[in-house]
Design a protein around this motif. Structure first.
Motif, PDB file in Angstrom:
ATOM      1  N   UNK A  42    -117.149  11.970   2.722  1.00 47.17           N
ATOM      2  CA  UNK A  42    -117.459  10.838   1.839  1.00 47.17           C
ATOM      3  C   UNK A  42    -118.960  10.572   1.830  1.00 47.17           C
ATOM      4  N   UNK A  43    -119.444   9.992   0.729  1.00 47.84           N
ATOM      5  CA  UNK A  43    -120.880   9.753   0.594  1.00 47.84           C
ATOM      6  C   UNK A  43    -121.396   8.804   1.664  1.00 47.84           C
ATOM      7  N   UNK A  44    -120.572   7.820   2.078  1.00 45.97           N
ATOM      8  CA  UNK A  44    -121.034   6.886   3.099  1.00 45.97           C
ATOM      9  C   UNK A  44    -121.253   7.605   4.436  1.00 45.97           C
ATOM     10  N   UNK A  45    -120.406   8.597   4.746  1.00 49.17           N
ATOM     11  CA  UNK A  45    -120.605   9.362   5.980  1.00 49.17           C
ATOM     12  C   UNK A  45    -121.846  10.245   5.858  1.00 49.17           C
ATOM     13  N   UNK A  80    -124.929   9.793   8.777  1.00 48.80           N
ATOM     14  CA  UNK A  80    -125.207  10.849   9.768  1.00 48.80           C
ATOM     15  C   UNK A  80    -126.702  11.141   9.879  1.00 48.80           C
ATOM     16  N   UNK A  81    -127.454  11.348   8.760  1.00 44.99           N
ATOM     17  CA  UNK A  81    -128.892  11.559   8.916  1.00 44.99           C
ATOM     18  C   UNK A  81    -129.580  10.387   9.598  1.00 44.99           C
ATOM     19  N   UNK A  82    -129.099   9.166   9.354  1.00 42.27           N
ATOM     20  CA  UNK A  82    -129.720   7.987   9.969  1.00 42.27           C
ATOM     21  C   UNK A  82    -129.666   8.067  11.483  1.00 42.27           C
ATOM     22  N   UNK A  83    -128.477   8.415  12.044  1.00 41.63           N
ATOM     23  CA  UNK A  83    -128.380   8.453  13.512  1.00 41.63           C
ATOM     24  C   UNK A  83    -129.086   9.686  14.080  1.00 41.63           C
ATOM     25  N   UNK A  84    -129.054  10.823  13.339  1.00 38.13           N
ATOM     26  CA  UNK A  84    -129.680  12.041  13.860  1.00 38.13           C
ATOM     27  C   UNK A  84    -131.188  11.879  14.035  1.00 38.13           C
ATOM     28  N   UNK A  85    -131.829  11.107  13.152  1.00 42.37           N
ATOM     29  CA  UNK A  85    -133.274  10.954  13.207  1.00 42.37           C
ATOM     30  C   UNK A  85    -133.700   9.705  13.970  1.00 42.37           C
ATOM     31  N   UNK A  86    -132.749   8.953  14.511  1.00 42.30           N
ATOM     32  CA  UNK A  86    -133.086   7.770  15.296  1.00 42.30           C
ATOM     33  C   UNK A  86    -133.517   8.184  16.704  1.00 42.30           C
ATOM     34  N   UNK A  87    -134.431   7.440  17.296  1.00 43.07           N
ATOM     35  CA  UNK A  87    -134.924   7.739  18.631  1.00 43.07           C
ATOM     36  C   UNK A  87    -134.203   6.948  19.718  1.00 43.07           C
ATOM     37  N   UNK A 124    -118.146   6.464  15.074  1.00 43.75           N
ATOM     38  CA  UNK A 124    -116.710   6.778  15.072  1.00 43.75           C
ATOM     39  C   UNK A 124    -116.248   6.633  13.629  1.00 43.75           C
ATOM     40  N   UNK A 125    -115.666   7.708  13.080  1.00 50.26           N
ATOM     41  CA  UNK A 125    -115.357   7.723  11.632  1.00 50.26           C
ATOM     42  C   UNK A 125    -113.868   7.901  11.374  1.00 50.26           C
ATOM     43  N   UNK A 126    -113.379   7.077  10.397  1.00 49.79           N
ATOM     44  CA  UNK A 126    -112.023   7.254   9.872  1.00 49.79           C
ATOM     45  C   UNK A 126    -110.962   6.746  10.826  1.00 49.79           C
ATOM     46  N   UNK A 127    -109.693   6.900  10.412  1.00 50.00           N
ATOM     47  CA  UNK A 127    -108.596   6.406  11.235  1.00 50.00           C
ATOM     48  C   UNK A 127    -108.459   7.203  12.523  1.00 50.00           C
ATOM     49  N   UNK A 128    -108.969   8.489  12.520  1.00 47.63           N
ATOM     50  CA  UNK A 128    -108.941   9.268  13.756  1.00 47.63           C
ATOM     51  C   UNK A 128    -110.126   8.938  14.667  1.00 47.63           C
ATOM     52  N   UNK A 175    -121.689  -2.866  17.853  1.00 50.86           N
ATOM     53  CA  UNK A 175    -120.764  -2.147  16.976  1.00 50.86           C
ATOM     54  C   UNK A 175    -120.887  -2.755  15.576  1.00 50.86           C
ATOM     55  N   UNK A 176    -121.168  -1.947  14.587  1.00 58.09           N
ATOM     56  CA  UNK A 176    -121.286  -2.435  13.209  1.00 58.09           C
ATOM     57  C   UNK A 176    -120.336  -1.648  12.322  1.00 58.09           C
ATOM     58  N   UNK A 177    -119.674  -2.324  11.360  1.00 55.48           N
ATOM     59  CA  UNK A 177    -118.772  -1.603  10.455  1.00 55.48           C
ATOM     60  C   UNK A 177    -119.548  -0.761   9.447  1.00 55.48           C
ATOM     61  N   UNK A 178    -119.004   0.417   9.117  1.00 57.48           N
ATOM     62  CA  UNK A 178    -119.526   1.268   8.051  1.00 57.48           C
ATOM     63  C   UNK A 178    -118.556   1.152   6.878  1.00 57.48           C
ATOM     64  N   UNK A 179    -119.082   0.883   5.700  1.00 59.63           N
ATOM     65  CA  UNK A 179    -118.232   0.650   4.532  1.00 59.63           C
ATOM     66  C   UNK A 179    -118.230   1.858   3.602  1.00 59.63           C
ATOM     67  N   UNK A 180    -117.078   2.068   2.934  1.00 64.08           N
ATOM     68  CA  UNK A 180    -117.012   3.116   1.921  1.00 64.08           C
ATOM     69  C   UNK A 180    -117.443   2.564   0.562  1.00 64.08           C
ATOM     70  N   UNK A 181    -117.285   3.385  -0.481  1.00 65.35           N
ATOM     71  CA  UNK A 181    -117.748   2.980  -1.803  1.00 65.35           C
ATOM     72  C   UNK A 181    -116.993   1.772  -2.342  1.00 65.35           C
ATOM     73  N   UNK A 182    -115.801   1.497  -1.820  1.00 64.33           N
ATOM     74  CA  UNK A 182    -115.025   0.344  -2.265  1.00 64.33           C
ATOM     75  C   UNK A 182    -115.168  -0.839  -1.320  1.00 64.33           C
ATOM     76  N   UNK A 183    -116.191  -0.790  -0.479  1.00 67.25           N
ATOM     77  CA  UNK A 183    -116.517  -1.883   0.449  1.00 67.25           C
ATOM     78  C   UNK A 183    -115.416  -2.122   1.477  1.00 67.25           C
ATOM     79  N   UNK A 184    -114.718  -1.036   1.872  1.00 65.20           N
ATOM     80  CA  UNK A 184    -113.726  -1.123   2.940  1.00 65.20           C
ATOM     81  C   UNK A 184    -114.313  -0.525   4.216  1.00 65.20           C
TER      82      UNK A 184
END
Length: 586
Positions: free
Chosen positions: A41-44, A48-55, A61-65, A140-149
């Motif tokens: 998904x576009x939100x993922x 991912x680049x945001x955390x990879x380039x963070x110092x 943790x992504x999705x129901x799994x 812990x912060x929520x990550x939202x998809x394109x439908x704001x879920x």
């Protein structure tokens, strides 16, 4: 030296990011529910680049799994426990079973859309094979998809174990910080002096011991006389005398809890307390009950012992059976030769059947064309010589010829599907549906049908057969429409794990997961008791006067799905539309 990754796909959003960026790019995502990165998904793809380039240490943790991703800064926190790199792509529960009872409620809260921030939270976890106390400050912060879920959790974290341990020792020796001590989910108790007088105890420890707060001020052995025969009192005094921390990873204890005998297993740590001038004055004990884990391990060990005994027995049985099998091997070889011969004959019969179907259809089409041609000529050239009854008979003759021609073509199409195609390619179902809609464009335009299509996957298959499948399903949805009602059809897809496959269906090929494609309409529907019958050849639930057709279309659908290793079934109610469920291996 040859680059082993030169054939792997590259993804622009995964470029850079240090070691973890490289690991994510080369990780085999095909067996993961997320599939390959181009399907994420576009939100993922954004996070991912945001955390990879963070110092700073960050992970997702992504999705129901709750699939785990992390960056280089967080990687260093996993190395000590031997958890890197195999924690990448695993579920949160697989990664943190020992602390799941603490973090799972927090994750649930975040997935409800409410962020969480914790400072110096105690989260026990294994390091170098030992369950140790560790402390963490994290958000812990929520990550939202394109439908704001909320679909995932973004974590910023810092381990503060050393700082907190130092602070605890200072606070306990000076003021015994009530808030930290009593809010801890780990059972804790403070003993003072040589006789180990209980000075402070939290609710978790009271529950673990099966006692109430009246034990404060009493000696340990007054409160727990059943432990007199154990070495526990000596260990507490040794910690008080030497100042050295004692850690017991696992120990069995016989307790009297809430007045009843109880056998439990415990992991505990005993640490010395000092006063302001550095003298050893007491001991603080932190206890985690591990009874359930130990009993599970014991059950596993018992079963392994049983399996070893069974294995020895089976060896004897196998030896005996081997002798019997060797004696009957010649018979089996002979039977196998007969079976191979029968298989050849069956294949030959199958080839002849297909050849017969083709020749028969060709030979039948020619006289049918003549019947239609001559009936049309008669009605045109001798229209004046025929009365109304004669013209009606000529019209019926022509329509019967048309129906017979359609039936022959459908039978020929069905016969061609007897054997699965051996040349499967990667097929886009989105393109297949687009081609079908183009073929049915006139019918769709005339009926005013509204067709909604969600994103569809790619599968391995035969384009022609898959086109037949969806053309028949969509044609049926257009045909079986209520009078004076505009057809409405929706097509959607989702991924289904093999364990969630309907028990009543038997796919013709085994797979870890399947693409489920639903074709739903709002037409006349049918009684659900005929759900399995509709896929038979020539089966009709409506008269030809109501709806035209040969009764072969759904049989073709079932044959195509079976040729592709899947399964199909239908759900419907009279006058409430129908939904066809198509399962194809992913």
């Amino acid at each position: 030296m040859e680059n082993i990754y030169e054939d792997l796909p590259t993804y622009a959003f995964l470029q850079g990011g240090g070691e973890m960026g490289e690991l994510i790019r080369t990780y085999d995502w095909s067996s993961c529910p997320l599939q390959t990165p181009d399907q994420w998904p576009s939100s993922l793809k954004t996070i991912i680049p945001l955390i990879l380039h963070a110092k700073v240490p960050m992970f997702v943790w992504w999705g129901k799994e709750l699939i785990q991703f992390y960056n280089d800064a967080y990687r260093d926190l996993l190395v000590a426990g031997g958890r890197h790199p195999h924690f990448l792509g695993k579920s949160a529960y697989q990664c943190w079973p020992e602390s799941w009872g603490i973090i799972k409620p927090l994750i649930d809260q975040v997935l409800e859309g409410e962020g969480v921030y914790m400072e110096n939270l105690l989260i026990p976890h294994y390091r170098y094979g030992t369950l140790l106390d560790s402390y963490w400050t994290f958000g812990y912060s929520p990550i939202y998809d394109e439908e704001n879920h909320p679909v995932g959790v973004l974590v910023n974290c810092t381990e503060t174990t050393q700082t907190v341990v130092s602070q605890q020792q200072l606070e306990i020796s000076e003021a015994f910080s009530q808030q930290i001590f009593h809010s801890s989910p780990v059972a804790k108790c403070v003993f003072m002096g040589e006789n180990m007088v209980i000075q402070m105890v939290n609710e978790s420890m009271l529950t673990l011991l099966g006692r109430d707060r009246s034990i404060i001020g009493k000696t340990f052995m007054e409160v727990m006389p059943e432990l007199t025969v154990t070495p526990l009192m000596g260990r507490l005094r040794q910690v008080l005398a030497t100042g050295e921390t004692y850690i017991q990873p696992e120990e069995k204890q016989e307790l009297i809890r809430f007045g009843q005998p109880y056998t439990g297993y415990y992991h505990y740590t005993c640490s010395v307390l000092k006063n302001e001038i550095g003298e050893n004055t007491g001991v603080i004990v932190a206890v985690i009950e591990i009874t359930d884990q130990v009993r599970i391990r014991q059950q596993v060990e018992e079963r392994e012992a049983q399996y070893r005994d069974l294995s020895e027995h089976l060896e004897q049985v196998v030896k005996f059976r081997t002798e019997e099998l060797e004696a009957s091997n010649e018979e089996l070889v002979s039977s196998n030769e007969e079976l191979q011969e029968l298989n050849k004959q069956l294949q030959l019969a199958n080839d002849r059947l297909q050849q017969f179907a083709y020749v028969a259809s060709h030979d039948l089409q020619e006289p049918l064309r003549k019947i239609q041609t001559f009936s049309s000529l008669l009605s045109q050239k001798y229209e004046q010589q025929f009365d109304e009854s004669g013209l009606m008979m000529l019209s019926r003759m022509y329509k019967a010829g048309e129906q017979m021609s359609t039936l022959i073509n459908d039978l020929l199409a069905y016969s061609r599907l007897i054997s699965p195609s051996e040349e499967f390619n990667t097929i886009s179902l989105q393109q297949i549906i687009a081609s079908v809609l183009e073929t049915l464009e006139l019918t769709i335009e005339q009926s005013g049908a509204i067709i909604s299509i969600e994103p569809l996957p790619t599968v391995r298959g035969d384009a022609m057969q898959l086109g037949q499948l969806f053309q028949n399903l969509i044609s049926n949805a257009l045909k079986f429409t209520k009078k004076d009602q505009m057809p409405r059809i929706s097509i959607a897809a989702e991924l289904v794990l093999e364990k969630d496959f309907p028990k009543s269906l038997k796919p013709t090929a085994k797979a870890e997961c399947y693409h489920l494609i639903r074709v739903k309409d709002e037409g006349v529907g049918f009684d659900s008791k005929y759900a399995s019958r509709i896929f038979g050849v020539f089966e009709r639930l409506h008269t030809k006067q109501e709806f035209a057709g040969t009764g072969i279309g759904l049989a073709i659908c079932q044959r195509v799905v079976e040729n592709h290793g899947g399964a199909i079934y239908a759900e419907s109610e009279v006058n409430k539309g129908a939904t066809f469920h198509v399962y194809l291996p992913a």
